[in-house]
Scaffold this active site. Structure first.
Site, PDB file in Angstrom:
ATOM      1  CB  ALA A  65      -0.957  -0.149   1.110  1.00 22.96           C
ATOM      2  N   GLY A 108       0.687  -5.077   0.771  1.00 31.92           N
ATOM      3  CA  GLY A 108      -0.498  -5.058   0.000  1.00 31.92           C
ATOM      4  C   GLY A 108      -0.018  -5.919  -1.452  1.00 31.92           C
ATOM      5  CD  GLU A 111      -2.261  -7.875   2.781  1.00 27.94           C
ATOM      6  OE1 GLU A 111      -2.080  -6.534   2.539  1.00 27.94           O
ATOM      7  OE2 GLU A 111      -2.826  -8.063   3.873  1.00 27.94           O
ATOM      8  CD  GLU A 131       1.905  -5.637   5.653  1.00 21.97           C
ATOM      9  OE1 GLU A 131       2.595  -6.452   5.803  1.00 21.97           O
ATOM     10  OE2 GLU A 131       0.820  -5.763   4.797  1.00 21.97           O
TER      11      GLU A 131
HETATM   12  C1  HXC Z   1       5.256   4.533  -0.973  1.00 23.67           C
HETATM   13  C2  HXC Z   1       7.028   3.417  -1.674  1.00 23.67           C
HETATM   14  C3  HXC Z   1       6.545   2.278  -1.139  1.00 23.67           C
HETATM   15  C4  HXC Z   1       5.400   2.015  -0.622  1.00 23.67           C
HETATM   16  C5  HXC Z   1       8.622   1.935  -1.915  1.00 23.67           C
HETATM   17  N1  HXC Z   1       8.193   3.214  -2.344  1.00 23.67           N
HETATM   18  N2  HXC Z   1       7.867   1.253  -1.382  1.00 23.67           N
HETATM   19  N3  HXC Z   1       6.592   4.545  -1.657  1.00 23.67           N
HETATM   20  N4  HXC Z   1       4.617   3.461  -0.649  1.00 23.67           N
HETATM   21  N5  HXC Z   1       5.196   0.841  -0.172  1.00 23.67           N
HETATM   22  C6  HXC Z   1       9.192   4.312  -3.004  1.00 23.67           C
HETATM   23  C7  HXC Z   1      10.203   4.735  -2.128  1.00 23.67           C
HETATM   24  O1  HXC Z   1       9.720   5.754  -1.153  1.00 23.67           O
HETATM   25  C8  HXC Z   1      11.020   5.677  -2.869  1.00 23.67           C
HETATM   26  O2  HXC Z   1      10.559   6.552  -3.370  1.00 23.67           O
HETATM   27  C9  HXC Z   1      10.986   4.365  -4.217  1.00 23.67           C
HETATM   28  O3  HXC Z   1       9.889   3.798  -3.994  1.00 23.67           O
HETATM   29  C10 HXC Z   1      12.019   3.397  -3.970  1.00 23.67           C
HETATM   30  O4  HXC Z   1      12.307   2.817  -2.996  1.00 23.67           O
HETATM   31  P1  HXC Z   1      13.789   2.850  -2.156  1.00 23.67           P
HETATM   32  O5  HXC Z   1      13.223   2.326  -0.576  1.00 23.67           O
HETATM   33  O6  HXC Z   1      14.547   3.890  -2.224  1.00 23.67           O
HETATM   34  O7  HXC Z   1      14.158   1.475  -2.919  1.00 23.67           O
HETATM   35  P2  HXC Z   1      15.095   0.178  -2.227  1.00 23.67           P
HETATM   36  O8  HXC Z   1      16.200   0.577  -1.387  1.00 23.67           O
HETATM   37  O9  HXC Z   1      15.551  -0.375  -3.581  1.00 23.67           O
HETATM   38  O10 HXC Z   1      13.949  -0.507  -1.353  1.00 23.67           O
HETATM   39  C11 HXC Z   1      13.090  -1.263  -2.132  1.00 23.67           C
HETATM   40  C12 HXC Z   1      12.071  -1.713  -0.886  1.00 23.67           C
HETATM   41  C13 HXC Z   1      11.779  -0.788   0.055  1.00 23.67           C
HETATM   42  C14 HXC Z   1      12.765  -3.096  -0.269  1.00 23.67           C
HETATM   43  C15 HXC Z   1      10.753  -2.231  -1.733  1.00 23.67           C
HETATM   44  O11 HXC Z   1      11.224   0.563  -0.840  1.00 23.67           O
HETATM   45  C16 HXC Z   1      10.572  -0.830   0.974  1.00 23.67           C
HETATM   46  O12 HXC Z   1      10.931  -1.646   2.072  1.00 23.67           O
HETATM   47  N6  HXC Z   1       9.438  -0.559   0.792  1.00 23.67           N
HETATM   48  C17 HXC Z   1       8.237  -0.433   1.760  1.00 23.67           C
HETATM   49  C18 HXC Z   1       7.841  -1.783   1.876  1.00 23.67           C
HETATM   50  C19 HXC Z   1       6.446  -1.895   2.751  1.00 23.67           C
HETATM   51  O13 HXC Z   1       6.608  -1.526   3.952  1.00 23.67           O
HETATM   52  N7  HXC Z   1       5.457  -2.367   2.190  1.00 23.67           N
HETATM   53  C20 HXC Z   1       4.232  -2.265   3.211  1.00 23.67           C
HETATM   54  C21 HXC Z   1       3.508  -1.326   3.065  1.00 23.67           C
HETATM   55  S1  HXC Z   1       1.977  -1.411   4.063  1.00 23.67           S
HETATM   56  P3  HXC Z   1      11.428   8.045  -3.202  1.00 23.67           P
HETATM   57  O14 HXC Z   1      10.372   9.144  -3.956  1.00 23.67           O
HETATM   58  O15 HXC Z   1      12.083   8.117  -2.086  1.00 23.67           O
HETATM   59  O16 HXC Z   1      12.568   7.691  -4.501  1.00 23.67           O
HETATM   60  C22 HXC Z   1       1.053  -2.263   3.570  1.00 23.67           C
HETATM   61  C23 HXC Z   1      -0.277  -2.497   4.080  1.00 23.67           C
HETATM   62  C24 HXC Z   1      -1.393  -3.131   3.325  1.00 23.67           C
HETATM   63  O17 HXC Z   1       1.037  -2.815   2.312  1.00 23.67           O
HETATM   64  C25 HXC Z   1      -2.779  -3.105   3.854  1.00 23.67           C
HETATM   65  C26 HXC Z   1      -3.863  -3.391   2.941  1.00 23.67           C
HETATM   66  C27 HXC Z   1      -3.964  -2.963   1.834  1.00 23.67           C
END
Ligand code: HXC
Length: 257
Positions: A65, A108, A111, A131
């Site tokens: 998400a 997500g 999911e 998460e």
């Molecule tokens: C918004 C995101 C994002 C996300 C990555 N980005 N994941 N933006 N939401 N979930 C953006 C980053 O902010 C960044 O933007 C760009 O994508 C690249 O990410 P980096 O972190 O710089 O890349 P990298 O070091 O290669 O790492 C990749 C990654 C990491 C491992 C995927 O980005 C990551 O851990 N992302 C979050 C994953 C996460 O926590 N997902 C769960 C979300 S909660 P900028 O602008 O800075 O370049 C969820 C709840 C679901 O999903 C609930 C029901 C639907």
């Protein structure tokens, strides 16, 4: 005109939907999810389409998400937004849905893949529910669908401690249908979808319904449900044609009737 959040392509009888927010690692904003659902629903109504593939790009399926959008939300906003209900929309799609996953499938994103009927993984795929790092838990089916697929213990590790599964581990634990080279993952997923799309459409539809019912019911109720769907297929022209073609040693011509 701005870029679509979901790029679409039709190959033969297969609709391919590509998540298209590469700069945000395909973070699943409400707008993207609404667009995806609209595309899938249209294909579900289209007789020219027999199966669908959801994919991202070679580096990321979807990183979850949209954390930026969620970071400002309070509980009431989350509740009122209907965002998570968009994920439920996938379970109303009657034709087979295949997730073609390369790179990250996190939160997500995983999911979304779990809400599909099959998962084809590229060798570089990584599956996880991170998460917990954000102080939340999965909210669109992760705890439930992973527990049903992987069992309790590995699911606990994924949900409570961000254990991630590489493609080979995911295959070993039964989370994906197959692991294929990253260069060809999409072609392989489309080939699988094409093969299913060439089969008797009503049998495919009821087969999907029957298998999904296994997750909703007791064994007895599931067996009864399966039997009713089985009988129903004897009311179709495709059943007559399929059996006749077998006996005449020729290929069947499916009508979807
Ligand atoms: C918004 C995101 C994002 C996300 C990555 N980005 N994941 N933006 N939401 N979930 C953006 C980053 O902010 C960044 O933007 C760009 O994508 C690249 O990410 P980096 O972190 O710089 O890349 P990298 O070091 O290669 O790492 C990749 C990654 C990491 C491992 C995927 O980005 C990551 O851990 N992302 C979050 C994953 C996460 O926590 N997902 C769960 C979300 S909660 P900028 O602008 O800075 O370049 C969820 C709840 C679901 O999903 C609930 C029901 C639907």
């Amino acid at each position: 005109m701005s870029e679509p959040l979901v790029r679409t392509e039709v190959r033969g009888r297969v609709g391919v939907a590509r998540l298209n927010r590469p700069r945000a690692y395909n973070a699943l904003s409400p707008e993207l999810m609404r667009e995806l659902l609209a595309v899938l629903r249209a294909w579900d109504q289209d007789d020219a389409i027999g199966a669908m593939v959801i994919t991202g790009n070679e580096k990321v399926f979807a990183a979850g998400a949209d954390v930026k959008a969620m970071s400002q939300a309070d509980a009431v906003e989350m509740l009122r937004s209907g965002y998570i209900e968009l994920f439920d929309g996938l379970s109303t799609i009657r034709k087979p849905l295949i997730a073609a996953v390369a790179g990250w499938a996190l939160g997500g994103g995983l999911e979304l893949a779990l809400a599909c009927d099959m998962i084809v993984a590229a060798e570089n795929a990584v599956f996880g529910q991170p998460e917990i790092n954000l102080g939340i838990i999965p909210g669109a089916g992760g705890t439930q669908r992973l527990a049903r697929t992987l069992g309790k213990y590995l699911t606990m590790e994924m949900v409570l401690n961000d254990r991630r599964l590489r493609a080979d581990e995911a295959a070993r634990f039964g989370l994906v249908n197959r692991v294929v080279p990253t260069e060809t993952y999409l072609d392989e997923a489309i080939a699988l979808a094409q093969a299913i799309a060439a089969r008797a459409p009503l049998a495919v539809r009821l087969g999907k319904e029957a298998v999904n019912f296994a997750f909703e019911s007791t064994l007895q109720a599931g067996l009864q449900h399966e039997r009713r769907l089985f009988y129903l297929l004897f009311a179709t022209e495709d059943q007559t044609e399929g059996m006749r073609a077998f006996l005449e040693k020729r290929e069947p011509h499916w009508q979807g009737r």
